[in-house]
Design a protein around this motif. Sequence first.
Motif, mmCIF file in Angstrom:
data_model
loop_
_atom_site.group_PDB
_atom_site.id
_atom_site.type_symbol
_atom_site.label_atom_id
_atom_site.label_comp_id
_atom_site.label_asym_id
_atom_site.label_seq_id
_atom_site.Cartn_x
_atom_site.Cartn_y
_atom_site.Cartn_z
ATOM 1 N N ILE A 138 -16.951 2.588 28.379
ATOM 2 C CA ILE A 138 -16.938 2.362 26.932
ATOM 3 C C ILE A 138 -15.578 2.800 26.410
ATOM 4 C CG2 ILE A 138 -18.108 2.800 24.750
ATOM 5 C CD1 ILE A 138 -20.555 3.674 26.503
ATOM 6 N N GLY A 139 -14.830 1.847 25.886
ATOM 7 C CA GLY A 139 -13.484 2.121 25.391
ATOM 8 C C GLY A 139 -12.434 1.533 26.322
ATOM 9 N N ALA A 140 -11.576 0.673 25.760
ATOM 10 C CA ALA A 140 -10.470 0.093 26.542
ATOM 11 C C ALA A 140 -9.148 0.689 26.063
ATOM 12 C CB ALA A 140 -10.457 -1.429 26.412
ATOM 13 N N GLY A 141 -9.144 2.015 25.922
ATOM 14 C CA GLY A 141 -7.903 2.726 25.615
ATOM 15 C C GLY A 141 -7.237 3.138 26.912
ATOM 16 N N TRP A 142 -6.398 4.173 26.854
ATOM 17 C CA TRP A 142 -5.652 4.588 28.055
ATOM 18 C C TRP A 142 -6.587 5.018 29.173
ATOM 19 C CZ3 TRP A 142 -1.251 2.587 27.340
ATOM 20 C CH2 TRP A 142 -0.602 2.653 26.113
ATOM 21 N N ILE A 143 -7.554 5.894 28.838
ATOM 22 C CA ILE A 143 -8.450 6.413 29.880
ATOM 23 C C ILE A 143 -9.349 5.299 30.400
ATOM 24 C CG2 ILE A 143 -10.363 8.039 30.326
ATOM 25 C CD1 ILE A 143 -7.773 9.518 30.010
ATOM 26 N N GLY A 144 -9.902 4.495 29.480
ATOM 27 C CA GLY A 144 -10.784 3.408 29.900
ATOM 28 C C GLY A 144 -10.074 2.457 30.850
ATOM 29 N N ALA A 145 -8.827 2.109 30.530
ATOM 30 C CA ALA A 145 -8.076 1.171 31.376
ATOM 31 C C ALA A 145 -7.816 1.774 32.756
ATOM 32 C CB ALA A 145 -6.759 0.803 30.695
ATOM 33 N N GLU A 146 -7.506 3.057 32.791
ATOM 34 C CA GLU A 146 -7.214 3.670 34.096
ATOM 35 C C GLU A 146 -8.492 3.841 34.925
ATOM 36 O OE1 GLU A 146 -4.641 7.098 33.645
ATOM 37 O OE2 GLU A 146 -2.972 5.847 32.968
ATOM 38 N N VAL A 147 -9.589 4.176 34.279
ATOM 39 C CA VAL A 147 -10.854 4.276 35.018
ATOM 40 C C VAL A 147 -11.253 2.882 35.523
ATOM 41 C CG1 VAL A 147 -13.307 4.834 34.853
ATOM 42 C CG2 VAL A 147 -11.624 6.338 33.791
ATOM 43 N N ALA A 148 -11.057 1.853 34.687
ATOM 44 C CA ALA A 148 -11.382 0.480 35.114
ATOM 45 C C ALA A 148 -10.531 0.089 36.322
ATOM 46 C CB ALA A 148 -11.157 -0.492 33.962
ATOM 47 N N THR A 149 -9.279 0.499 36.331
ATOM 48 C CA THR A 149 -8.392 0.215 37.469
ATOM 49 C C THR A 149 -8.974 0.810 38.748
ATOM 50 O OG1 THR A 149 -6.465 0.281 35.997
ATOM 51 C CG2 THR A 149 -6.041 0.570 38.358
ATOM 52 N N ALA A 150 -9.379 2.076 38.672
ATOM 53 C CA ALA A 150 -9.911 2.758 39.866
ATOM 54 C C ALA A 150 -11.248 2.157 40.283
ATOM 55 C CB ALA A 150 -10.064 4.251 39.583
ATOM 56 N N ALA A 151 -12.093 1.843 39.296
ATOM 57 C CA ALA A 151 -13.434 1.319 39.613
ATOM 58 C C ALA A 151 -13.321 -0.063 40.247
ATOM 59 C CB ALA A 151 -14.287 1.270 38.349
ATOM 60 N N ARG A 152 -12.432 -0.896 39.708
ATOM 61 C CA ARG A 152 -12.261 -2.233 40.290
ATOM 62 C C ARG A 152 -11.730 -2.111 41.712
ATOM 63 N NH1 ARG A 152 -8.354 -6.638 37.448
ATOM 64 N NH2 ARG A 152 -6.766 -5.348 38.407
ATOM 65 N N ARG A 153 -10.763 -1.219 41.890
ATOM 66 C CA ARG A 153 -10.202 -1.045 43.229
ATOM 67 C C ARG A 153 -11.238 -0.524 44.233
ATOM 68 N NH1 ARG A 153 -4.759 2.157 44.634
ATOM 69 N NH2 ARG A 153 -4.005 1.202 42.719
ATOM 70 N N ALA A 154 -12.204 0.257 43.727
ATOM 71 C CA ALA A 154 -13.245 0.798 44.608
ATOM 72 C C ALA A 154 -14.325 -0.237 44.925
ATOM 73 C CB ALA A 154 -13.878 2.026 43.953
ATOM 74 N N GLY A 155 -14.232 -1.418 44.307
ATOM 75 C CA GLY A 155 -15.199 -2.471 44.598
ATOM 76 C C GLY A 155 -16.440 -2.413 43.729
ATOM 77 N N CYS A 156 -16.329 -1.757 42.584
ATOM 78 C CA CYS A 156 -17.473 -1.689 41.669
ATOM 79 C C CYS A 156 -17.531 -2.962 40.814
ATOM 80 C CB CYS A 156 -17.332 -0.487 40.720
ATOM 81 S SG CYS A 156 -17.078 1.078 41.560
ATOM 82 N N ALA A 157 -18.712 -3.211 40.254
ATOM 83 C CA ALA A 157 -18.860 -4.298 39.271
ATOM 84 C C ALA A 157 -18.620 -3.654 37.901
ATOM 85 C CB ALA A 157 -20.258 -4.879 39.349
ATOM 86 N N VAL A 158 -17.487 -3.994 37.268
ATOM 87 C CA VAL A 158 -17.043 -3.225 36.101
ATOM 88 C C VAL A 158 -17.237 -4.007 34.796
ATOM 89 C CG1 VAL A 158 -15.113 -1.946 35.089
ATOM 90 C CG2 VAL A 158 -15.263 -2.194 37.588
ATOM 91 N N THR A 159 -17.851 -3.355 33.830
ATOM 92 C CA THR A 159 -17.922 -3.892 32.461
ATOM 93 C C THR A 159 -17.160 -2.915 31.561
ATOM 94 O OG1 THR A 159 -20.101 -4.826 32.859
ATOM 95 C CG2 THR A 159 -19.464 -4.531 30.563
ATOM 96 N N VAL A 160 -16.266 -3.449 30.739
ATOM 97 C CA VAL A 160 -15.570 -2.596 29.765
ATOM 98 C C VAL A 160 -15.991 -3.057 28.374
ATOM 99 C CG1 VAL A 160 -13.333 -1.897 28.830
ATOM 100 C CG2 VAL A 160 -13.612 -2.155 31.304
ATOM 101 N N ILE A 161 -16.467 -2.111 27.590
ATOM 102 C CA ILE A 161 -16.974 -2.425 26.255
ATOM 103 C C ILE A 161 -16.045 -1.806 25.209
ATOM 104 C CG2 ILE A 161 -18.955 -2.197 24.707
ATOM 105 C CD1 ILE A 161 -20.642 -1.670 27.321
ATOM 106 N N GLU A 162 -15.494 -2.648 24.348
ATOM 107 C CA GLU A 162 -14.480 -2.165 23.400
ATOM 108 C C GLU A 162 -14.828 -2.635 21.981
ATOM 109 O OE1 GLU A 162 -11.570 -0.255 23.228
ATOM 110 O OE2 GLU A 162 -11.702 -0.920 21.141
ATOM 111 N N ALA A 163 -14.786 -1.714 21.041
ATOM 112 C CA ALA A 163 -15.145 -2.048 19.663
ATOM 113 C C ALA A 163 -14.091 -2.925 18.981
ATOM 114 C CB ALA A 163 -15.329 -0.759 18.857
#
Length: 385
Positions: A138-163
């Motif tokens: 939840i949140g596509a700010g700095w932290i959200g983008a970096e966590v999404a980077t790591a999660a995608r690289r780990a092979g997770c199915a990633v949803t990012v929700i941004e207001a």
Amino acid sequence: MDHVVVVGAGLAGVRTVEALRGRGFGGRITLIGQERHRPYDRPPLSKSVLLGEADTSFVDTDLAALDVAFLPGVCAKALREGVVETTEGEIGYDGLVIATGSEPIRLPGDGPQHVLRTLDDAHELRAMLVPGARVAIIGAGWIGAEVATAARRAGCAVTVIEAAGTPLATAVGTEIGARTQRWYEGIDLRLNTMVRSVDEGGVRLVDGEFVEAHVVVTGIGVRPAVEWLADADIDLHNGVVVDEHLRASLPHTVAVGDCAAWWSRRFHTRLRIEHWDTALNAPEVAAATLLGEDTVYDPVPYFWSEQFGHMVQYAGHHPAGERLIYRGDPEGKWSAVWLTADDAIVAVLAVDRPRDLVQGRRIIAAGGRLDAERLVDPDVSLRDC
Ligand code: FAD
């Protein structure tokens, strides 16, 4: 001054201890830290630590050589002039450094909700980023983008929700944010989407939809960690209010790092910068002020983020700008420069163009102006604009 108490054992706290000793302070120093770890850097938590390339990020400092009484696992609860009340009793001081940083904002709901602020948070989250895991960020700010980077690289199915309507909208505006949207390939990016609550098994949106997830990470921002000062006789407004010397309204007190809202002589406004460079460099001024020297903190703020294989760097304060000028290829390496109406550069953001960042920051510091027409040519260095 005989005894300085530093509350908060993050980067700003430990750098202030180093600066006090570096300036010859020979009295007692006590460093109070709510966490059980010795001081560490946070930027690697969402990068190398989350990616599994490092386990720790301890600050390279020798607390014994600095002759500091370090109290880990101790929390400051309240403050009255000359006394810090802690979970382990009262500690008297005649000089005080407030360096309690900031803490993540959480969303309503009873479901498990991860945040990423501490080393322990990073380890806990890393263990959950496994192939196939459904991760909702939840949140596509700095932290959200970096966590999404790591999660995608780990092979997770990633949803990012941004207001907001784009990633990074709060930090750098929707125009720049829109340019980063293409980096979210393979991620279910939901923009203009509000979360109602984090529930067992996922995230409930305001429109009623339920987004299923094994792991929910909330990255919607932080607030200054100053609740312990609520009853103290000290000015608080979006953090500890300090002047351009980082001096707080309470006598013999300075504040530094994420928790300090300082007066910027350069940008004629009060700034509270939640970035590493401030925690690293402001302590020199805070220590000098505490020791009675006359120095001013007047930086060009700087930060960086590593996301989706890109190095994003920013310097300055773009709200002071009126025009945004782009350089380079939006699909590749590019930068953006904010100018005032009379062509003074007030901020620069660089994507994989570190030279633009370095030169831009220098020109901002010098109060320079740029020729907007030359600026659009990415082959002309900023220095020559
Ligand atoms: P903190 O690091 O928050 O330290 C404050 C310490 O005080 C904490 O340990 C806290 O537990 C303690 N404390 C709080 N209240 C009390 C109390 N009442 N009593 C005792 N102790 C207390 N910046 C960048 O520029 N680039 C980046 O790429 C970047 N990445 C980041 C990634 C992550 C995951 C995080 C969390 C931050 C990142 N940052 C980045 C921001 C940067 O790390 C912070 O700006 C910096 O840590 C601020 O340092 P600080 O010492 O002011 O606060």
